[in-house]
Design a protein around this motif. Structure first.
Motif, PDB file in Angstrom:
ATOM      1  N   GLY A 171       0.792  -1.218   0.000  1.00  0.00           N
ATOM      2  CA  GLY A 171       0.000   0.000   0.000  1.00  0.00           C
ATOM      3  C   GLY A 171       0.829   1.275   0.000  1.00  0.00           C
ATOM      4  O   GLY A 171       0.626   2.167  -0.831  1.00  0.00           O
ATOM      5  N   LEU A 172       1.779   1.375   0.929  1.00  0.00           N
ATOM      6  CA  LEU A 172       2.613   2.580   0.994  1.00  0.00           C
ATOM      7  C   LEU A 172       3.427   2.777  -0.279  1.00  0.00           C
ATOM      8  O   LEU A 172       3.615   3.908  -0.723  1.00  0.00           O
ATOM      9  CB  LEU A 172       3.551   2.524   2.200  1.00  0.00           C
ATOM     10  CG  LEU A 172       3.012   3.097   3.492  1.00  0.00           C
ATOM     11  CD1 LEU A 172       4.023   2.944   4.613  1.00  0.00           C
ATOM     12  CD2 LEU A 172       2.604   4.549   3.351  1.00  0.00           C
ATOM     13  N   PHE A 179       7.409   1.022  -6.981  1.00  0.00           N
ATOM     14  CA  PHE A 179       8.063  -0.241  -7.331  1.00  0.00           C
ATOM     15  C   PHE A 179       9.086  -0.096  -8.447  1.00  0.00           C
ATOM     16  O   PHE A 179      10.030  -0.852  -8.507  1.00  0.00           O
ATOM     17  CB  PHE A 179       7.012  -1.292  -7.707  1.00  0.00           C
ATOM     18  CG  PHE A 179       6.261  -1.820  -6.516  1.00  0.00           C
ATOM     19  CD1 PHE A 179       6.829  -2.770  -5.697  1.00  0.00           C
ATOM     20  CD2 PHE A 179       4.997  -1.348  -6.209  1.00  0.00           C
ATOM     21  CE1 PHE A 179       6.156  -3.255  -4.586  1.00  0.00           C
ATOM     22  CE2 PHE A 179       4.307  -1.822  -5.107  1.00  0.00           C
ATOM     23  CZ  PHE A 179       4.888  -2.777  -4.295  1.00  0.00           C
ATOM     24  N   GLY A 180       8.938   0.850  -9.329  1.00  0.00           N
ATOM     25  CA  GLY A 180       9.850   0.978 -10.467  1.00  0.00           C
ATOM     26  C   GLY A 180      11.137   1.708 -10.164  1.00  0.00           C
ATOM     27  O   GLY A 180      11.963   1.897 -11.040  1.00  0.00           O
ATOM     28  N   LYS A 223      20.796   1.605  -6.881  1.00  0.00           N
ATOM     29  CA  LYS A 223      19.687   0.668  -6.692  1.00  0.00           C
ATOM     30  C   LYS A 223      18.971   1.030  -5.399  1.00  0.00           C
ATOM     31  O   LYS A 223      19.611   1.343  -4.401  1.00  0.00           O
ATOM     32  CB  LYS A 223      20.187  -0.776  -6.578  1.00  0.00           C
ATOM     33  CG  LYS A 223      20.797  -1.336  -7.831  1.00  0.00           C
ATOM     34  CD  LYS A 223      21.232  -2.773  -7.584  1.00  0.00           C
ATOM     35  CE  LYS A 223      21.951  -3.348  -8.773  1.00  0.00           C
ATOM     36  NZ  LYS A 223      22.419  -4.723  -8.498  1.00  0.00           N
ATOM     37  N   ILE A 224      17.654   0.962  -5.424  1.00  0.00           N
ATOM     38  CA  ILE A 224      16.848   1.258  -4.242  1.00  0.00           C
ATOM     39  C   ILE A 224      16.425  -0.061  -3.613  1.00  0.00           C
ATOM     40  O   ILE A 224      15.931  -0.959  -4.301  1.00  0.00           O
ATOM     41  CB  ILE A 224      15.601   2.085  -4.624  1.00  0.00           C
ATOM     42  CG1 ILE A 224      16.012   3.338  -5.399  1.00  0.00           C
ATOM     43  CG2 ILE A 224      14.780   2.418  -3.395  1.00  0.00           C
ATOM     44  CD1 ILE A 224      17.015   4.217  -4.694  1.00  0.00           C
ATOM     45  N   GLN A 251       8.578  -0.145   6.973  1.00  0.00           N
ATOM     46  CA  GLN A 251       9.449  -0.325   5.822  1.00  0.00           C
ATOM     47  C   GLN A 251      10.530   0.753   5.839  1.00  0.00           C
ATOM     48  O   GLN A 251      10.252   1.928   6.086  1.00  0.00           O
ATOM     49  CB  GLN A 251       8.608  -0.202   4.548  1.00  0.00           C
ATOM     50  CG  GLN A 251       9.379  -0.487   3.323  1.00  0.00           C
ATOM     51  CD  GLN A 251       8.494  -0.490   2.091  1.00  0.00           C
ATOM     52  OE1 GLN A 251       8.954  -0.878   1.065  1.00  0.00           O
ATOM     53  NE2 GLN A 251       7.254  -0.079   2.158  1.00  0.00           N
ATOM     54  N   HIS A 252      11.759   0.350   5.621  1.00  0.00           N
ATOM     55  CA  HIS A 252      12.874   1.289   5.556  1.00  0.00           C
ATOM     56  C   HIS A 252      13.509   1.158   4.183  1.00  0.00           C
ATOM     57  O   HIS A 252      13.592   0.070   3.618  1.00  0.00           O
ATOM     58  CB  HIS A 252      13.911   0.989   6.640  1.00  0.00           C
ATOM     59  CG  HIS A 252      15.095   1.881   6.596  1.00  0.00           C
ATOM     60  ND1 HIS A 252      15.027   3.230   6.893  1.00  0.00           N
ATOM     61  CD2 HIS A 252      16.379   1.641   6.275  1.00  0.00           C
ATOM     62  CE1 HIS A 252      16.230   3.761   6.757  1.00  0.00           C
ATOM     63  NE2 HIS A 252      17.066   2.821   6.386  1.00  0.00           N
ATOM     64  N   GLN A 253      13.949   2.277   3.655  1.00  0.00           N
ATOM     65  CA  GLN A 253      14.572   2.282   2.335  1.00  0.00           C
ATOM     66  C   GLN A 253      16.045   2.667   2.467  1.00  0.00           C
ATOM     67  O   GLN A 253      16.392   3.546   3.245  1.00  0.00           O
ATOM     68  CB  GLN A 253      13.852   3.296   1.443  1.00  0.00           C
ATOM     69  CG  GLN A 253      14.363   3.319   0.022  1.00  0.00           C
ATOM     70  CD  GLN A 253      13.725   4.455  -0.744  1.00  0.00           C
ATOM     71  OE1 GLN A 253      14.176   5.587  -0.640  1.00  0.00           O
ATOM     72  NE2 GLN A 253      12.674   4.163  -1.489  1.00  0.00           N
ATOM     73  N   TYR A 254      16.881   1.984   1.701  1.00  0.00           N
ATOM     74  CA  TYR A 254      18.279   2.387   1.610  1.00  0.00           C
ATOM     75  C   TYR A 254      18.722   2.244   0.161  1.00  0.00           C
ATOM     76  O   TYR A 254      17.964   1.766  -0.682  1.00  0.00           O
ATOM     77  CB  TYR A 254      19.172   1.574   2.562  1.00  0.00           C
ATOM     78  CG  TYR A 254      19.342   0.119   2.207  1.00  0.00           C
ATOM     79  CD1 TYR A 254      20.482  -0.319   1.525  1.00  0.00           C
ATOM     80  CD2 TYR A 254      18.394  -0.836   2.566  1.00  0.00           C
ATOM     81  CE1 TYR A 254      20.654  -1.661   1.206  1.00  0.00           C
ATOM     82  CE2 TYR A 254      18.562  -2.170   2.251  1.00  0.00           C
ATOM     83  CZ  TYR A 254      19.694  -2.578   1.567  1.00  0.00           C
ATOM     84  OH  TYR A 254      19.862  -3.897   1.254  1.00  0.00           O
TER      85      TYR A 254
END
Length: 152
Positions: free
Chosen positions: A21-22, A31-32, A127-128, A137-140
């Motif tokens: 959802g987020l 997602f892309g 790259k994500i 959720q954490h992003q790096y």
């Protein structure tokens, strides 16, 4: 047994919201991956030029760009909840003019812009990645420096 089914449903729903959802509604989580901005303000271009002029190579530029980003925007554990509306900022000019708290996704996007528009990196060098950390959720980012990938 009913409690187990309800608990499983709640947990599955939570993960669906957090990991699907987020990513469908929050900027810089899609997602892309990131979409490079088409035009940058003179202020952002000047910052990139200044960082480039002090960096002899990719590694030095990456460090300088990272240091610049975290000197203007910071993240604090659990403040993501109290600053939740800032998750939905997507205008780079607005973000640039408002230093202070920024979610990991926003900080990563700013760093991505600095890297992908420099003479040292291209968009494909970044790259994500997303992981589950502290129940959210954490992003790096992974950045290609030479032949190795560096986690940021």
């Amino acid at each position: 047994m009913d409690i187990l089914i309800w608990a499983s449903g709640i947990i599955a729903g939570y993960f669906l919201i957090v990991f699907v959802g987020l990513r469908l509604v929050a900027p810089f989580m899609e997602f892309g991956g990131y979409k490079p901005p088409t035009d940058l303000s003179p202020e952002i271009r000047q910052t990139i030029s200044q960082l480039e002029s002090h960096a002899p190579d990719q590694e030095a530029y990456l460090k300088a760009a990272f240091d610049f980003t975290v000197s203007r925007w910071y993240a604090v554990r659990y403040k993501a909840l109290t600053e939740f509306p800032k998750l939905f900022r997507k205008d780079l000019e607005q973000i640039w003019k408002e230093p202070g708290y920024a979610h990991c996704t926003t900080q990563n996007f700013v760093l991505y812009v600095l890297l992908a528009n420099s003479k040292f990196f291209i968009a494909n060098d970044v790259k994500i990645k997303h992981v589950f950390l502290n129940f959210v959720q954490h992003q790096y980012m992974q950045v290609k420096v030479g032949e190795k990938w560096v986690n940021m």
